[in-house]
Design an enzyme around this catalytic site. Structure first.
Site, PDB file in Angstrom:
ATOM      1  CB  CYS A 116      -0.936   0.021   1.194  1.00 50.98           C
ATOM      2  SG  CYS A 116      -1.905  -1.472   1.369  1.00 50.98           S
ATOM      3  CG  HIS A 256      -3.361   3.375   2.528  1.00 55.31           C
ATOM      4  ND1 HIS A 256      -3.773   3.065   1.242  1.00 55.31           N
ATOM      5  CD2 HIS A 256      -3.428   2.214   3.233  1.00 55.31           C
ATOM      6  CE1 HIS A 256      -4.058   1.780   1.194  1.00 55.31           C
ATOM      7  NE2 HIS A 256      -3.860   1.241   2.377  1.00 55.31           N
ATOM      8  CG  ASN A 286      -6.745  -0.966   1.577  1.00 57.77           C
ATOM      9  OD1 ASN A 286      -6.033  -0.553   0.666  1.00 57.77           O
ATOM     10  ND2 ASN A 286      -6.250  -1.447   2.701  1.00 57.77           N
TER      11      ASN A 286
HETATM   12  O1  UT7 Z   1      -3.758  -1.237   3.622  1.00 54.22           O
HETATM   13  C1  UT7 Z   1      -3.205  -1.903   4.695  1.00 54.22           C
HETATM   14  C2  UT7 Z   1      -3.997  -3.126   4.962  1.00 54.22           C
HETATM   15  N1  UT7 Z   1      -4.963  -3.225   5.930  1.00 54.22           N
HETATM   16  C3  UT7 Z   1      -5.363  -2.433   6.934  1.00 54.22           C
HETATM   17  O2  UT7 Z   1      -4.980  -1.337   7.101  1.00 54.22           O
HETATM   18  C4  UT7 Z   1      -6.322  -2.973   7.897  1.00 54.22           C
HETATM   19  C5  UT7 Z   1      -5.973  -2.641   9.309  1.00 54.22           C
HETATM   20  N2  UT7 Z   1      -6.905  -3.260  10.216  1.00 54.22           N
HETATM   21  C6  UT7 Z   1      -8.197  -2.886  10.303  1.00 54.22           C
HETATM   22  O3  UT7 Z   1      -8.639  -1.976   9.631  1.00 54.22           O
HETATM   23  C7  UT7 Z   1      -9.060  -3.586  11.328  1.00 54.22           C
HETATM   24  O4  UT7 Z   1      -8.242  -4.344  12.180  1.00 54.22           O
HETATM   25  C8  UT7 Z   1     -10.131  -4.480  10.680  1.00 54.22           C
HETATM   26  C9  UT7 Z   1     -11.170  -3.624   9.982  1.00 54.22           C
HETATM   27  C10 UT7 Z   1      -9.516  -5.446   9.694  1.00 54.22           C
HETATM   28  C11 UT7 Z   1     -10.845  -5.283  11.757  1.00 54.22           C
HETATM   29  O5  UT7 Z   1     -11.430  -4.421  12.707  1.00 54.22           O
HETATM   30  P1  UT7 Z   1     -11.275  -4.696  14.258  1.00 54.22           P
HETATM   31  O6  UT7 Z   1     -12.064  -3.674  14.945  1.00 54.22           O
HETATM   32  O7  UT7 Z   1      -9.808  -4.784  14.556  1.00 54.22           O
HETATM   33  O8  UT7 Z   1     -12.006  -6.074  14.421  1.00 54.22           O
HETATM   34  P2  UT7 Z   1     -11.403  -7.454  14.940  1.00 54.22           P
HETATM   35  O9  UT7 Z   1     -10.480  -8.041  13.941  1.00 54.22           O
HETATM   36  O10 UT7 Z   1     -10.924  -7.260  16.342  1.00 54.22           O
HETATM   37  O11 UT7 Z   1     -12.706  -8.327  14.979  1.00 54.22           O
HETATM   38  C12 UT7 Z   1     -13.772  -8.069  15.880  1.00 54.22           C
HETATM   39  C13 UT7 Z   1     -14.863  -9.097  15.655  1.00 54.22           C
HETATM   40  C14 UT7 Z   1     -14.358 -10.532  15.642  1.00 54.22           C
HETATM   41  O12 UT7 Z   1     -15.312 -11.343  16.269  1.00 54.22           O
HETATM   42  P3  UT7 Z   1     -15.098 -11.864  17.763  1.00 54.22           P
HETATM   43  O13 UT7 Z   1     -13.808 -12.638  17.733  1.00 54.22           O
HETATM   44  O14 UT7 Z   1     -15.006 -10.614  18.590  1.00 54.22           O
HETATM   45  O15 UT7 Z   1     -16.313 -12.691  18.022  1.00 54.22           O
HETATM   46  C15 UT7 Z   1     -14.302 -10.871  14.176  1.00 54.22           C
HETATM   47  O16 UT7 Z   1     -14.455 -12.254  13.936  1.00 54.22           O
HETATM   48  O17 UT7 Z   1     -15.482  -8.882  14.377  1.00 54.22           O
HETATM   49  C16 UT7 Z   1     -15.481 -10.108  13.640  1.00 54.22           C
HETATM   50  N3  UT7 Z   1     -15.393  -9.819  12.228  1.00 54.22           N
HETATM   51  C17 UT7 Z   1     -16.456  -9.584  11.449  1.00 54.22           C
HETATM   52  N4  UT7 Z   1     -17.768  -9.571  11.709  1.00 54.22           N
HETATM   53  C18 UT7 Z   1     -18.609  -9.288  10.696  1.00 54.22           C
HETATM   54  C19 UT7 Z   1     -14.263  -9.697  11.476  1.00 54.22           C
HETATM   55  N5  UT7 Z   1     -14.592  -9.402  10.195  1.00 54.22           N
HETATM   56  C20 UT7 Z   1     -15.944  -9.330  10.160  1.00 54.22           C
HETATM   57  C21 UT7 Z   1     -16.871  -9.045   9.154  1.00 54.22           C
HETATM   58  N6  UT7 Z   1     -18.180  -9.033   9.458  1.00 54.22           N
HETATM   59  N7  UT7 Z   1     -16.495  -8.776   7.878  1.00 54.22           N
END
Ligand code: UT7
Length: 329
Positions: A116, A256, A286
């Protein structure tokens, strides 16, 4: 040695596939909701290329628009740099495919991979050639078709990404204008948090790697999130300091586009109000290396950036890597 020349962006362009994929569309494929995606990321929809469209096709359309805006023709281009993690194929480089298609007879061409941050790395490389007088015009493109490497069985990643291409032409500008400072960096120890594990020399393609879905994007989202929040603010602050400016001198921020919460944290760190921050991830998700140049192109075409403004472009991504530049427009 001759005096170093000032280098700036003299034209921008972008291209997006027509197909819009909404969060509601993704609800039908994986266990997710529009509410989760919007509240956790800010993304509402994204564009996906069709099966006949490769990264170089989007790059080509973006390049033509940037060249038109810069008022240059293909023969004027000395170097083409394509930043991408989704090249048309392992080799030849997507930049070489593009060089042929543009008929840019005088251009050297290579791909650059810093995920990225790739576009910002590309701008930094291109600047070196022009400032030293080696080249006059460099085409830098961030182009991706991430939809081709998304795992549609992984809800934690498949809702985040989209396809597109953004291009700029770099050229000499009036002294005191253009790129005032650059900050690039890498933290390779975090590489495992954002990767396509197979298909290279470490893990060549086998039936098992395909069955194990190792040719798709894997991301440890939480780790990347923490890195991003820290590094975006840090890199933006670094280019302000290197340019000899103060926080209040910054007129516009083009970050970004990965997550609204990351963008807001970066804006807070450099004390810039959100109405001076370009956000378009709600429409496109993204797009890795394409996010910053597309956001920049929109900001220019919408009149958000005026002559004389100090603008910061900043990004982070796989590698892990980061990049920022401060430009007097
Ligand atoms: O360009 C560079 C590449 N990427 C990034 O910059 C991404 C950086 N990271 C992020 O933006 C965030 O970490 C995410 C958007 C990917 C995830 O957000 P988060 O607030 O960190 O969520 P999490 O991974 O802690 O997940 C929270 C919950 C989990 O469930 P449990 O374990 O709490 O029951 C996940 O399984 O949300 C769940 N979850 C979803 N639920 C519905 C993860 N993805 C999804 C989804 N829909 N698509």
């Amino acid at each position: 040695m001759n005096k170093l020349r000032s280098v700036g962006i003299i034209g921008t362009g972008s291209a997006l596939p027509e197909k819009i994929v909404t969060n509601a569309d993704l609800e039908k494929i994986v266990d997710t909701t529009d509410e989760w995606i919007v509240s956790r990321t800010g993304i509402k929809e994204r564009r996906f290329a069709d099966e006949n469209t490769a990264t170089s096709d989007l790059a080509y359309d973006a390049a033509l628009k940037a060249m038109e805006a810069a008022n240059v023709v293909a023969e004027d281009i000395d170097l083409i740099i394509v930043a991408t993690v989704t090249p048309d194929m392992a080799f030849p480089a997507t930049a070489c495919i593009l060089q042929d298609r543009l008929d840019a007879k005088n251009a050297a061409a290579f791909d650059l991979e810093a995920a990225c941050s790739g576009f910002l790395y590309g701008v930094a490389v291109g600047q070196q050639f022009i400032t030293t007088g080696v080249y006059n015009k460099v085409l830098v493109i961030g182009a991706e078709t991430l939809s081709k490497i998304i795992d549609f069985e992984d809800r934690t990643t498949c809702v985040l990404f989209g396809d597109g291409a953004g291009a700029v032409v770099l050229g000499e500008v009036e002294e005191g204008k253009g790129i005032l400072s650059i900050d690039l960096g890498a933290q390779g120890s975090g590489g495992k948090y954002l990767t396509v594990p197979a298909g290279g020399s470490r893990k060549p393609t086998t039936i098992e790697t395909v069955q194990n879905r190792e040719h798709f994007i894997y991301m440890g989202g939480g780790e990347v999130f923490k890195f991003a929040v820290r590094i975006m603010g840090q890199a933006a602050a670094a280019v302000i300091e290197k340019a000899g400016l103060e926080l209040e001198d910054v007129d516009y921020l083009v970050p970004h586009q990965a997550n609204n919460r990351i963008i807001e944290a970066a804006a807070k760190r450099i004390k810039i109000p959100m109405d001076k921050v370009k956000v378009n991830l709600d429409k496109y998700g993204n797009m890795s290396a394409a996010s910053v140049p597309i956001a920049l192109d929109e900001a220019i075409r919408d009149g958000n950036v005026k002559e004389g403004d100090n603008i910061i472009l900043v990004g982070f991504g796989g590698g892990l890597t980061w990049g920022a530049t401060l430009i007097k427009w």
